[in-house]
Design an enzyme around this catalytic site. Structure first.
Site, PDB file in Angstrom:
ATOM      1  N   HIS A  99       0.817  -1.214   0.000  1.00 18.01           N
ATOM      2  CA  HIS A  99       0.000   0.000   0.000  1.00 18.01           C
ATOM      3  C   HIS A  99       0.849   1.262   0.000  1.00 18.01           C
ATOM      4  O   HIS A  99       0.515   2.244  -0.660  1.00 18.01           O
ATOM      5  CB  HIS A  99      -0.925  -0.021   1.219  1.00 18.01           C
ATOM      6  CG  HIS A  99      -1.900   1.109   1.256  1.00 18.01           C
ATOM      7  ND1 HIS A  99      -2.999   1.170   0.426  1.00 18.01           N
ATOM      8  CD2 HIS A  99      -1.952   2.226   2.026  1.00 18.01           C
ATOM      9  CE1 HIS A  99      -3.684   2.276   0.684  1.00 18.01           C
ATOM     10  NE2 HIS A  99      -3.068   2.928   1.649  1.00 18.01           N
ATOM     11  N   HIS A 145     -10.166   3.420  -0.645  1.00 13.93           N
ATOM     12  CA  HIS A 145     -10.462   2.928   0.692  1.00 13.93           C
ATOM     13  C   HIS A 145     -11.304   1.670   0.533  1.00 13.93           C
ATOM     14  O   HIS A 145     -12.429   1.588   1.008  1.00 13.93           O
ATOM     15  CB  HIS A 145     -11.171   3.997   1.526  1.00 13.93           C
ATOM     16  CG  HIS A 145     -10.369   4.420   2.716  1.00 13.93           C
ATOM     17  ND1 HIS A 145     -10.920   4.688   3.932  1.00 13.93           N
ATOM     18  CD2 HIS A 145      -9.027   4.592   2.867  1.00 13.93           C
ATOM     19  CE1 HIS A 145      -9.954   5.025   4.786  1.00 13.93           C
ATOM     20  NE2 HIS A 145      -8.805   4.974   4.163  1.00 13.93           N
TER      21      HIS A 145
END
EC number: 6.3.5.3
Length: 699
Positions: free
Chosen positions: A24, A75
């Site tokens: 990430h 998200h």
């Protein structure tokens, strides 16, 4: 890591490296591919690598340029575990990315992807995500003006929530995330730090487990939009008084990520005392403080003589400000907790030392032709009534898209149009992708996403200026999944290059995989363009002109990736894309601004049938002819339906650039009549509205 440190890492160092070197944060599997994008251009001020990209809108009168900041993030995993808070905090995070560039946020876009609409769980996620976005965006006073919604079987176990933000600034207020000078203070401003969001970066770098909704709940942050609104206004005053040297939003990996990246970019180090961080929960240890992803927090580099004034401003806005440390000239990121060292590592090694993955990949297969038999009326009802092509009014009516009084063309059109009064120009915004396209043909579909967003902008008379992307894929350790991901990267890069649009920022989200399997490779794009003035042609017919189809190619219709095949089954090659996309887009924009142009609407999801259905009103219809039923559902990008009082002028404008086909005439009876070879149908505006209301009817 151990070899570089020359010792065993501390608990805090282990956790910090785990997060900062996660997929990430470090883009270990994707960074080797991202060089495919063109990121520079004469108007690019800040290219990828900061919290957001920045591009200039040149002034027409020679005065100071206006800068537009753009950022995008995902998200995805948090929105599966907790759709409301996961989506809401995604909005908060991307807004703070814009703040950290010295810009004021003026618009949001949301691109949302879920499993089958017919199933209960995807609908639950859909409702929760939209509620979270609307709650947060409405509360902070930033309009959500554009986006997309798609439903696809392969998002069943892993939805995608991609949110972008656009802000406005200028050269004097521009700030970057690069620390400027040793000896400056690091000041944390915003809400108290708690234990929510612990390990969020590493959580986002793993496949979703079957029990993710319960076991991973602590990794989801909890937002407070009212604190964010105060932070927005506080940030504005800090900029007004020229108090900020550099800034960074606290997002993934929390304070550890933001502060270490800030100083590493400036080739500096930091001395931080974690116990000085203002805290919400008693008894937090150094690791928890370092990696908490509590929301509504920013870290600023401030000159020592300005620290007291920063504290006064924060207090005025009911925010806390803590002087947590200072920048150093030794390049070492050094954190202590209650006087004891918990992290001591080279700042650049923390930020840039993660080893890149060299992964195997398999090229995607090309689809075979296997078209279903269908009649025009049945296909029209299936496609126009699909949740993918249906009205998204249920979504955008929940967003306050008129706050800030800039929105000239609201959601529901090809692109939103905002008034940038600072530059006396309109800013067009388009966002989205089509998983049907990239599932059927990853490279070609992603290239088409670039052209599709540019066409949306051009249909409103604007010229594309810049874009940001969010590249979503499954588990990259699977060769077929990584091959699909590589294909969408290359395809989107080529698609943006085709229309001469630099990609000035972005986000990568991998490991979107669950027990149900990987998601379709999904290259979300948010693109902006500019035009003189704030007016744009309507997307609905006036009933007074000739209806023509411009753009595309002269190739036979192809239905690969179409909504028709998604509804009725089958496969086909992906439609060919125009060769001169740049000229095509420029010409569409010019024709959209002709005085003789009454309406414009691009042809995309669902093909010409859906485009015409969306243009019909109770007061205006159309009587059109196409060569075959297939032509009514061909989704070839780069096509626009134009209603005009001067079809000759339209044909002349596109001479030598792209085909122009007369479809028929607009009418005043509110009926859409289509002749397609030997088949025909006629539906009125009421029937069309009923077909397109499937989402509102079910929710």
């Amino acid at each position: 890591m151990t070899e570089h440190l020359g010792r065993e890492p501390t608990q805090a160092e282990t956790a910090l490296f785990e997060n900062l070197w996660s997929e990430h944060c470090a883009y270990r599997s994707s960074r080797p591919l991202l060089g495919a994008f063109e990121t520079d251009g004469e108007n690019v001020i800040v290219p990828p690598g900061d919290d957001a990209g920045v591009v200039a809108i040149p002034s027409s009168d020679g005065s100071e340029d206006t800068y537009i900041a753009m950022g995008i993030e995902s998200h995805n995993h948090p929105s599966y575990v907790d759709p409301f808070d996961g989506a809401a905090t995604g909005v908060g995070g991307i807004v703070r990315d814009i703040l950290s560039m010295g810009a004021y946020p003026i618009a949001l876009t949301d691109s949302l992807y879920f499993g089958p609409f017919e199933d209960e769980h995807p609908r639950y996620l859909f409702e929760g995500v939209v509620e979270g976005i609307s709650h947060y965006g409405n509360s902070i006073g930033v309009p959500t003006v554009a986006g997309s919604v798609a439903f696809h079987d392969e998002y069943e176990g892993n939805p995608l929530v991609n949110v972008a933000c656009v802000g406005v600034t200028d050269a004097d207020r521009l700030v970057t995330a690069e620390a400027q000078q040793a000896g400056n203070k690091l000041v944390l401003v915003g809400r108290e730090t708690g234990r929510d969001g612990m390990g969020g970066a590493s959580f986002a770098s793993e496949d979703l487990a079957e029990d993710a909704e319960t076991e991973d709940r602590p990794a989801v942050q909890v937002g407070d939009p009212y604190s964010e609104k105060l932070l927005i206004e506080c940030n504005e005053q800090l900029l007004d008084e020229d108090l900020v040297e550099s800034a960074r939003d606290l997002g993934a990996a929390g304070l550890g990520g933001a502060s270490s990246e800030l100083v590493a970019k400036g080739n500096l180090g930091a001395e931080i005392e974690l116990s000085k961080v203002h805290q919400r929960e008693p008894g937090m240890n150094g690791t928890e403080i370092l990696l908490s992803e509590s929301q509504e927090r920013m870290v600023y580099e401030i000159e020592p003589e300005n620290v007291d004034r920063v504290g006064e401003i924060a207090e005025r806005y009911d925010l806390q400000a803590s002087v947590i440390g200072e920048t150093t000239d030794d390049g070492i990121y050094h954190c202590t907790f209650e006087g004891e060292t918990v992290v001591e590592a080279d700042a650049e090694f923390l930020g840039e030392g993660a080893p890149m993955n060299d992964l195997e990949y398999v090229q995607p297969d090309q689809p075979e032709c296997d078209l279903p038999e269908f009649d025009l009326e049945t296909a029209f009802e299936a496609v126009v009534g699909s949740p993918n092509t249906a009205s998204k009014r249920w979504v955008y009516r929940q967003y306050d898209h008129e706050v800030q009084v800039r929105t000239a063309t609201p959601p529901g059109d090809d692109a939103a149009l905002l008034a940038i009064r600072e530059a006396e120009q309109g800013l067009a915004i388009s966002a989205g992708a089509d998983p049907n396209w990239t599932s059927a043909a990853p490279y070609e579909g992603a290239r088409a996403v670039g052209l599709e967003n540019a066409t949306n902008i051009a249909a409103k008379g604007a010229t594309p200026l810049a874009a940001v992307d969010c590249l979503n894929g499954g588990n990259p350790e699977k060769p077929d999944v990584y091959g699909n991901f590589k294909a969408i990267v290359d395809g989107l890069a080529d698609g943006c290059r085709d229309v001469d649009v630099p990609v000035i920022g972005g986000n990568v989200s991998l490991y979107n995989d669950s027990v149900e399997g990987p998601i379709p490779p999904t290259p979300t794009l948010t693109m902006i363009g500019t035009k003189d003035g704030y007016d744009a042609p309507s997307m609905t017919l006036s009933g007074e002109g000739t209806v023509v189809l411009v753009g595309g190619t002269d190739d036979e219709p192809a239905l690969g990736g179409s909504e028709l095949l998604a509804r009725l089954g089958g496969s086909d090659r992906f439609p060919a894309l125009p060769e001169s996309s740049g000229e095509l887009i420029e010409t569409i924009a010019a024709v959209a601004d002709f005085e003789s142009t009454l309406a414009t609407h691009d042809v995309s999801h669902g093909g010409l049938a859906v485009t015409l259905a969306e243009m019909v009103t109770h007061d205006a219809g159309a009587d059109v002819t196409v060569e075959s039923p297939l032509a009514a559902f061909d989704e070839q990008p780069g096509q626009v339906v134009v209603e005009t009082t001067d079809p000759v002028a339209v044909r002349d404008a596109f001479d030598g650039i792209a085909p122009v086909r007369k479809l028929g005439e607009a009418t005043a009876d509110g009926t859409l009549s289509i002749e397609a070879g030997d088949a025909s149908l006629a539906v009125d505006a009421t029937e069309v509205s009923e077909l397109r209301a499937v989402i509102e009817d079910e929710l």
